[in-house]
Scaffold this motif. Structure first.
Motif, short mmCIF file in Angstrom:
data_model
loop_
_atom_site.label_atom_id
_atom_site.label_comp_id
_atom_site.label_asym_id
_atom_site.label_seq_id
_atom_site.Cartn_x
_atom_site.Cartn_y
_atom_site.Cartn_z
N VAL A 224 24.74 78.47 60.68
CA VAL A 224 24.90 79.07 59.36
C VAL A 224 25.24 78.01 58.31
N SER A 225 26.14 77.09 58.63
CA SER A 225 26.49 76.02 57.68
C SER A 225 25.25 75.21 57.30
N HIS A 226 24.46 74.85 58.31
CA HIS A 226 23.27 74.03 58.04
C HIS A 226 22.22 74.82 57.25
N THR A 227 22.02 76.08 57.61
CA THR A 227 21.01 76.89 56.93
C THR A 227 21.40 77.13 55.47
N THR A 228 22.66 77.46 55.22
CA THR A 228 23.12 77.66 53.85
C THR A 228 22.95 76.40 53.02
N MET A 229 23.34 75.27 53.59
CA MET A 229 23.22 74.01 52.86
C MET A 229 21.77 73.68 52.54
N VAL A 230 20.90 73.74 53.54
CA VAL A 230 19.49 73.38 53.34
C VAL A 230 18.82 74.31 52.34
N SER A 231 19.03 75.61 52.47
CA SER A 231 18.36 76.59 51.61
C SER A 231 18.71 76.38 50.14
N ILE A 232 19.98 76.10 49.86
CA ILE A 232 20.39 75.90 48.46
C ILE A 232 19.99 74.52 47.97
N MET A 233 20.19 73.50 48.81
CA MET A 233 19.94 72.12 48.38
C MET A 233 18.49 71.87 48.01
N ILE A 234 17.54 72.38 48.81
CA ILE A 234 16.14 72.04 48.56
C ILE A 234 15.60 72.67 47.27
N MET A 235 16.23 73.74 46.78
CA MET A 235 15.78 74.39 45.57
C MET A 235 16.55 73.94 44.33
N THR A 236 17.61 73.17 44.53
CA THR A 236 18.41 72.73 43.38
C THR A 236 17.65 71.83 42.42
N PRO A 237 16.86 70.84 42.89
CA PRO A 237 16.10 70.04 41.93
C PRO A 237 15.18 70.88 41.04
N MET A 238 14.58 71.91 41.61
CA MET A 238 13.71 72.77 40.80
C MET A 238 14.52 73.52 39.74
N ASP A 239 15.69 74.04 40.12
CA ASP A 239 16.52 74.75 39.15
C ASP A 239 17.01 73.80 38.06
N LEU A 240 17.41 72.59 38.44
CA LEU A 240 17.84 71.62 37.44
C LEU A 240 16.71 71.30 36.46
N GLY A 241 15.49 71.16 37.00
CA GLY A 241 14.34 70.91 36.14
C GLY A 241 14.08 72.05 35.18
N HIS A 242 14.28 73.29 35.63
CA HIS A 242 14.09 74.45 34.75
C HIS A 242 15.08 74.45 33.59
N HIS A 243 16.21 73.76 33.77
CA HIS A 243 17.24 73.72 32.73
C HIS A 243 17.30 72.36 32.05
N GLY A 244 16.19 71.62 32.09
CA GLY A 244 16.07 70.42 31.28
C GLY A 244 16.59 69.13 31.87
N ALA A 245 16.96 69.11 33.14
CA ALA A 245 17.47 67.89 33.75
C ALA A 245 16.31 66.95 34.07
N GLY A 246 16.50 65.66 33.80
CA GLY A 246 15.50 64.66 34.15
C GLY A 246 15.67 64.18 35.58
N LEU A 247 14.75 63.32 36.01
CA LEU A 247 14.77 62.85 37.38
C LEU A 247 16.04 62.06 37.70
N GLU A 248 16.52 61.28 36.72
CA GLU A 248 17.73 60.49 36.97
C GLU A 248 18.93 61.39 37.25
N LEU A 249 19.06 62.47 36.46
CA LEU A 249 20.17 63.39 36.66
C LEU A 249 20.03 64.12 37.99
N VAL A 250 18.81 64.52 38.33
CA VAL A 250 18.57 65.16 39.62
C VAL A 250 18.99 64.22 40.75
N GLY A 251 18.63 62.95 40.62
CA GLY A 251 19.00 61.97 41.64
C GLY A 251 20.50 61.83 41.77
#
Length: 427
Positions: A224-251
């Motif tokens: 459960v810990s691994h699944t929760t982490m992976v599921s949220i983490m892999i979609m975070t760059p997309m959400d950040l991009g939707h709110h105007g974050a650049g690649l440097e901030l995503v990194g």
């Protein structure tokens, strides 16, 4: 620790460009995610065969073979990129996953000879050793690509050449220096009743988990810990991009998340040894829940997103270290390797399904809903931890008897027989 530093470098140095390489070879972005998925599937599928080998022959041959398969997989990926074969690329990525499986199994090798009251710390130090590779690896992808400019090897496949070399070096390091074999040594030091060969099969491992409530909790915690982490983490760059974050901030946000995953694992190991495994499992559930709340409600507040992702990594570390230590504590020595392989199979299968579902949730609902679902997964884990603490408390530790008080072999009631070295009991 040295092998984790090297092996932990080989995976991220190349996996960052896997979607780009898949797009180039297949000719469509629609198939870009299949390369990473194939690697996760390979990690899961190879967990049990490698565990069976380690159960029969020891840690060293299992880890060496896993890194060799990973190196062969990386070579297949380079060949696939050169001849433009997408099926061959997927096959290579699946074999590449064996190196990830070896990186995971190494944490259990650290626990083989650790005393029970230091087992979580031994696991956490090896997990911490992955920090260098996890942070440095993605930053080496660009130089690794440029190093093959002007050759017949596509630049996007260059990091996989580097990875193959790293895996071969790691396997050689383990083959030469991991002596004596920790698993075989632990068996030699075990009590006579724990040396049965009949108890070393994968079937015996399944039976041991079914028979031990605390082992079942450990399995659920890690998955459960691994699944929760992976599921949220892999979609975070997309959400950040939707709110105007650049690649440097995503990194920067992802780097903070990785630091949370690995850099503080020794703290989690110390807490698990001092406060108990179940207490740190509760801490993991709390950290992951707060992380999901912060990340899911951040919106354009990037600092809140960064804090949420850092806590997400910290919660993963707490769950992984405490769950791995509890799993090792809860099953007999002969079946530990088999049960640990089952743990990695369960963890990676669940995370693969969670990662695939995360994209659907993101497309049909929102990032906030994804975090809410991730937090919802933690409820049964927390409930099981509370139930296990109430109904199946840990057995009390044996009380050492001073040698001066025992003139010879004593077997009467109220005595604590001395056992050999290796953390099996008082010496």
């Amino acid at each position: 620790m040295a092998s984790q530093m090297l092996g932990g470098l080989g995976v991220p140095i190349s996996i960052a460009l896997a979607p780009v390489l898949a797009t180039e070879v297949s000719g469509t972005e629609a198939l870009s995610g299949l390369a990473s998925t194939a690697s996760v599937v390979g990690t899961a599928l190879l967990s049990l065969p490698l565990a069976a080998l380690m159960t029969a022959r020891g840690r060293r041959p299992g880890l060496v073979l896993a890194y060799a398969i990973g190196a062969a997989g990386a070579a297949l990926v380079v060949l696939a990129a050169t001849v433009r074969s997408f099926p061959l690329l997927l096959l290579g990525m699946a074999a590449f996953g064996a190196a990830s499986s070896a990186n995971l199994q190494a944490r259990f090798a650290a626990a083989d000879l650790a005393a029970p009251d230091r087992r979580a710390r031994a696991i956490s130090v090896v997990v911490w050793s992955s920090t260098l590779g996890a942070v440095l690896g993605p930053n080496l992808s660009a130089p690794a690509s440029r190093s093959f400019a002007g050759t017949s090897i596509p630049e996007t496949a260059g990091p996989f050449v580097w990875a193959a070399v790293v895996f071969l070096l790691t396997g050689t390091l383990i083959g030469v220096l991991l002596r004596p074999d920790p698993l075989l040594t632990a068996r030699a030091l075990a009590a006579p009743e724990e040396r049965s060969r009949e108890g070393r099969s994968l079937r015996a491992g399944f039976a041991a988990v079914r028979a031990a409530p605390r082992a079942r909790l450990a399995l659920v915690t890690v998955a459960v810990s691994h699944t929760t982490m992976v599921s949220i983490m892999i979609m975070t760059p997309m959400d950040l991009g939707h709110h105007g974050a650049g690649l440097e901030l995503v990194g920067l946000v992802i780097s903070g998340h990785i630091a949370g995953m690995f850099a503080f694992s020794p703290v989690m190991g110390w807490l698990a040894d001092r406060l108990g495994r179940l207490s740190v499992i509760g801490l993991a559930a709390g950290l992951l829940s707060v992380a999901a709340l912060l990340a899911g409600t951040a919106g354009p507040r990037h600092a809140q997103s960064a804090l949420g992702l850092f806590l997400l990594g910290l919660g993963w570390s707490a769950g992984m270290v405490s769950g791995s230590a509890l799993l090792t504590d809860s099953v007999p020595q002969p079946v530990r390797a088999a049960v640990q392989g089952l743990s990695d199979l369960t963890m990676n299968t669940a995370a693969g399904l969670g990662g695939a579902a995360a994209g659907l949730v993101m497309a049909r609902a929102s990032y906030g809903w994804l975090n809410a679902i991730g937090a919802g997964l933690l409820l049964p884990m927390a409930a099981l931890a509370l139930f296990t603490a109430r109904r199946h408390p840990a057995a009390p530790a044996a009380v050492p008897v001073p040698r001066a008080a025992v003139p010879g072999p004593v077997s009467g009631p109220g005595t604590a027989p001395a056992k050999g070295p290796g953390g099996r009991g008082p010496q």
